[in-house]
Scaffold this motif. Sequence first.
Motif, PDB file in Angstrom:
ATOM      1  N   LYS B 164       0.871  -1.292  -0.127  1.00 43.73           N
ATOM      2  CA  LYS B 164      -0.041   0.021   0.034  1.00 43.73           C
ATOM      3  C   LYS B 164       0.791   1.164   0.176  1.00 43.73           C
ATOM      4  N   THR B 167      -1.105   4.516  -0.781  1.00 38.48           N
ATOM      5  CA  THR B 167      -2.079   5.228   0.512  1.00 38.48           C
ATOM      6  C   THR B 167      -0.939   5.785   1.293  1.00 38.48           C
ATOM      7  N   ARG B 168       0.219   5.174   1.509  1.00 41.53           N
ATOM      8  CA  ARG B 168       1.053   5.705   2.588  1.00 41.53           C
ATOM      9  C   ARG B 168       1.687   7.061   2.022  1.00 41.53           C
ATOM     10  N   TYR B 171      -0.832   9.676   2.944  1.00 41.84           N
ATOM     11  CA  TYR B 171      -0.643  10.075   4.126  1.00 41.84           C
ATOM     12  C   TYR B 171       0.532  10.878   4.463  1.00 41.84           C
TER      13      TYR B 171
END
Lengths: 91, 219
Positions: B164, B167-168, B171
């Motif tokens: 992922k 996604t990271r 963030y």
Amino acid sequence: MSKKRERLEVIYDFLKIIQENHNSIKPTPLLRKTNLSSQSFNEYFQELLKKEFIKEIYDKNKKKYITLSDKGFHYLEKYKTILGFIDDFDL
Amino acid sequence: MMHNFLGKGFEAEFLYTFIVVVLCFLVYYKTKEIYELTKHQGIKYFRSAFLFFGLAYLSRFLLHIVILMGISFSFIISRRVMFLPVFTVPVTYLSTMAIFFLIYSTIWKKIKYKYFIILSNIIAISISVIAFCSKSLILISALQLLLLLITVVISTKDHRKTKKKYTRTLYFLISVLWLINLFLLSPGRILLFGSKIFFQAFSIIVFVVVYLKVLKWVK
């Protein structure tokens, strides 16, 4: 696979078994079909009762049956969404 | 007139804050149902992160107004000196907690809950006290950057095999963009208006991407 994921899957299986039995099953066959230990079964059972995912009903012979509540059906509907969301956001 | 002392770029700043805050609160609201069904801790921290980011951006906007007022009414500088630290504290606390929640949502399985809440609050309050005493947004940005780097290292260590990365990265971008935002708010840190708009547009795009990712699952 994480413990939390397992927990969500166990809940899904638990509810799915009830649904597949015409939404009415006695506790003993439910315990057998879930493949859980008695202790784990009781923990999940109490949790699902407390969260109002399942209900206990009694027939005219006062035999106990487990049935899904609206919230239980809703969980089954949303299960794939929940898993997808958790995976997608790495939660 | 209020418009005059708030100066150029105020409307853009207001619009930027409004969009980001709405997106953050929408993420929080849209994930309510799946959280209530599962009580999943990861979803809980994810939602908390966006709630705190929304509140942090709101309080940042208030701080921005206070700074502009301080610049415009420099003849009453003592008022600015009084108010700036007061407004810096919520910005610092809320944003530090938001960064913690966002990172923790991905590593909560590795660290005990109580330990995290106590530690994150101690650090957030400590940085807020430093913010109150120092009145320096640059120092706060630097401390939060250090904090972010530490949490990213811990997070990466625990998730070396993760798939992922996209996604990271999102963030990480959300956190870094916040830090840049805070840094730019410091008096004297002037960015060309066009560059600022570009930077804010990029920031909005990141929040929109997250919101669309949420909408993909939760409609």
